[in-house]
Design a protein around this motif. Structure first.
Motif, PDB file in Angstrom:
ATOM      1  N   ALA A 184       0.803  -1.220   0.000  1.00  0.00           N
ATOM      2  CA  ALA A 184       0.000   0.000   0.000  1.00  0.00           C
ATOM      3  C   ALA A 184       0.840   1.276   0.000  1.00  0.00           C
ATOM      4  N   ASP A 185       2.049   1.221   0.503  1.00  0.00           N
ATOM      5  CA  ASP A 185       2.868   2.429   0.627  1.00  0.00           C
ATOM      6  C   ASP A 185       3.722   2.707  -0.613  1.00  0.00           C
ATOM      7  N   GLU A 186       3.658   1.851  -1.621  1.00  0.00           N
ATOM      8  CA  GLU A 186       4.485   2.026  -2.796  1.00  0.00           C
ATOM      9  C   GLU A 186       3.962   3.158  -3.693  1.00  0.00           C
ATOM     10  N   SER A 187       4.891   3.841  -4.354  1.00  0.00           N
ATOM     11  CA  SER A 187       4.514   4.800  -5.396  1.00  0.00           C
ATOM     12  C   SER A 187       4.527   4.079  -6.740  1.00  0.00           C
ATOM     13  N   TRP A 188       3.441   4.232  -7.503  1.00  0.00           N
ATOM     14  CA  TRP A 188       3.274   3.513  -8.764  1.00  0.00           C
ATOM     15  C   TRP A 188       3.206   4.482  -9.925  1.00  0.00           C
ATOM     16  N   LEU A 189       3.878   4.127 -11.036  1.00  0.00           N
ATOM     17  CA  LEU A 189       3.880   4.952 -12.236  1.00  0.00           C
ATOM     18  C   LEU A 189       3.576   4.081 -13.451  1.00  0.00           C
ATOM     19  N   VAL A 190       2.547   4.459 -14.187  1.00  0.00           N
ATOM     20  CA  VAL A 190       2.219   3.798 -15.448  1.00  0.00           C
ATOM     21  C   VAL A 190       2.858   4.615 -16.566  1.00  0.00           C
ATOM     22  N   VAL A 191       3.645   3.958 -17.428  1.00  0.00           N
ATOM     23  CA  VAL A 191       4.320   4.656 -18.519  1.00  0.00           C
ATOM     24  C   VAL A 191       3.963   3.990 -19.842  1.00  0.00           C
ATOM     25  N   ALA A 217      -2.328   5.361  -8.965  1.00  0.00           N
ATOM     26  CA  ALA A 217      -1.058   5.477  -9.675  1.00  0.00           C
ATOM     27  C   ALA A 217      -1.023   6.738 -10.528  1.00  0.00           C
ATOM     28  N   TRP A 218       0.179   7.226 -10.802  1.00  0.00           N
ATOM     29  CA  TRP A 218       0.373   8.308 -11.757  1.00  0.00           C
ATOM     30  C   TRP A 218       0.496   7.714 -13.160  1.00  0.00           C
ATOM     31  N   VAL A 219       0.184   8.551 -14.168  1.00  0.00           N
ATOM     32  CA  VAL A 219       0.299   8.152 -15.570  1.00  0.00           C
ATOM     33  C   VAL A 219       1.249   9.103 -16.276  1.00  0.00           C
ATOM     34  N   MET A 220       2.174   8.518 -17.017  1.00  0.00           N
ATOM     35  CA  MET A 220       3.138   9.278 -17.813  1.00  0.00           C
ATOM     36  C   MET A 220       3.024   8.803 -19.258  1.00  0.00           C
ATOM     37  N   VAL A 221       2.804   9.737 -20.194  1.00  0.00           N
ATOM     38  CA  VAL A 221       2.581   9.394 -21.599  1.00  0.00           C
ATOM     39  C   VAL A 221       3.640  10.061 -22.466  1.00  0.00           C
TER      40      VAL A 221
END
Length: 401
Positions: A184-191, A217-221
């Motif tokens: 639960a404490d992880e930072s997640w990034l979708v690329v 999660a954050w999204v990076m495009v």
């Protein structure tokens, strides 16, 4: 004279291995950045000889809108060199932050509907610098993402979860598995790329954002192949700027210049200019590249209609010749399959005056070698017909088509 050392590297042997595996590449000098140019043989480090070189129509460039040689863009580059300098002279954080950079970044932020933008020396540097600076705990990466995304993910030290290409359900499964492991404490990034350069398809951005938001999660495009071709990129055209935390792009494809950029919130950009090593420790983007890119952004909307007409003409014509053309964008992958067959087809096309090299593994998966066609807005009707005639006169081996 070659240096011999027991701890040295046998590079000739490595080159031979590549040769035998069909993976060795050579440079292909072209005389100018245009729709049509003379193409010379690789002189192996010497100046190219164009005196006897064959003129070919170039169908493999990323200059999608034909702006690299546009007089207005060239004049803008000259103005940037004259008014500011040929180079930035220093890192942007030292004394390399010029009016050319600031003006371009304001224009890019408006184009991407974000608070701020930051330009890098290349799109590769933008991806690697941004991903490593964010340093997420977990990166969820599309299986067909560009090498710069893959390298940035590896260098970041994050756990990497690769999901099936353009598959939001596969992303959801990966996230569900990760969440079930008590993280639960992880930072997640979708690329993800928006437009994929080898397949000519578009990521399902809305669905990916749905999944990312469900898990926080954050999204990076990466909009490298969409910037300029779509209004605000695919993110902008689909009105997703408020759902995508980080937008990347390049100045060196449809905008006909050089460099890359990141667009996002004020805090995001302020953090990156402090923490992205490929920005902090590089001389700023050359001012002529910045002024050229800004002028190209203004010209891009007027070029799109011509590009899409060229795309439709080529796709229809190729399919009428029996070729399988994948994708849904301005990139037209003509699927061949076999590596050697793709190379042979490219050579036959070159003999008919068409420059469209074969794309082979490891750039694409085994068994999916192809000719990647990239028409430009500036290709004439005669040049498009020449391309189609070349494909019609140079069929693939084995009776296809």
């Amino acid at each position: 004279m070659a240096l011999q050392d027991s701890r040295g590297f046998d590079l000739e042997a490595r080159l031979q291995e590549r040769e035998q595996a069909g993976l060795r590449r050579d440079l292909t000098p072209v005389e100018s950045v245009a729709s049509r140019a003379r193409v010379a043989a690789d002189p192996k480090g010497e100046p190219a000889d164009f005196a006897t070189a064959q003129e070919q129509v170039l169908f493999s460039s990323n200059d999608y809108l034909g702006l690299a040689g546009d007089p207005a863009v060239v004049d803008a580059a000259a103005r940037g060199a004259r008014d500011v300098g040929a180079g930035a002279g220093a890192s942007r954080l030292v004394v390399g932050d010029t009016p050319a950079h600031r003006s371009l970044e304001c224009t890019l932020a408006a184009e991407k509907n974000t608070e701020r933008a930051l330009v890098f020396s290349s799109g590769y540097a933008a991806n690697v610098g941004t991903i490593t600076a964010l340093s997420p705990d977990v990166i969820f990466s599309d299986a067909y993402n560009h090498a710069s995304i893959i390298d940035g993910a590896r260098l970041s030290g994050a756990a990497i979860e690769v999901y099936d290409h353009c598959n939001a359900d596969a992303l959801a499964e990966r996230m569900a598995d990760r969440a079930g492991a008590g993280t639960a404490d992880e930072s997640w990034l979708v690329v993800t790329d928006s437009v994929f350069s080898m397949d000519g398809d578009i990521a399902p951005l809305e669905e990916l954002c749905d999944v990312a938001e469900e898990y926080g999660a954050w999204v990076m495009v990466d909009e490298a192949h969409a910037t300029g071709v779509y209004d605000g990129g695919v993110v902008g055209e689909r009105d997703l700027a408020d759902r995508v935390q980080i937008q990347l792009g390049t100045l060196s494809k449809a905008l006909g210049s050089q460099g890359g950029f990141v667009a996002g919130s004020q805090s995001c950009i302020e953090y990156l200019l402090n923490a992205a090593r490929s920005f902090v420790f590089s001389t700023g983007l050359a001012p002529p590249a910045a002024t050229a890119a800004e002028r190209a952004l203004a010209l891009a909307p007027d070029r799109r209609e011509a590009l899409w007409r060229a795309v439709e003409r080529l796709r229809t014509g190729l399919e009428s010749h029996g070729y399988e053309v994948a994708g849904e964008t301005h990139i037209l992958p003509v699927l061949v399959g076999d590596r050697e067959e793709a190379v042979a087809l490219a050579e036959r096309l070159a003999a008919h005056g068409i420059a469209a090299p074969a794309i082979r593994p490891p750039t694409v998966p085994d068994g999916t070698s192809r000719i990647r066609l990239a028409p430009r807005a500036t290709h004439t009707d005669d040049e498009l017909e020449q391309c189609l005639a070349a494909f019609g006169a140079a069929p693939m081996a084995g009776g296809r088509p």
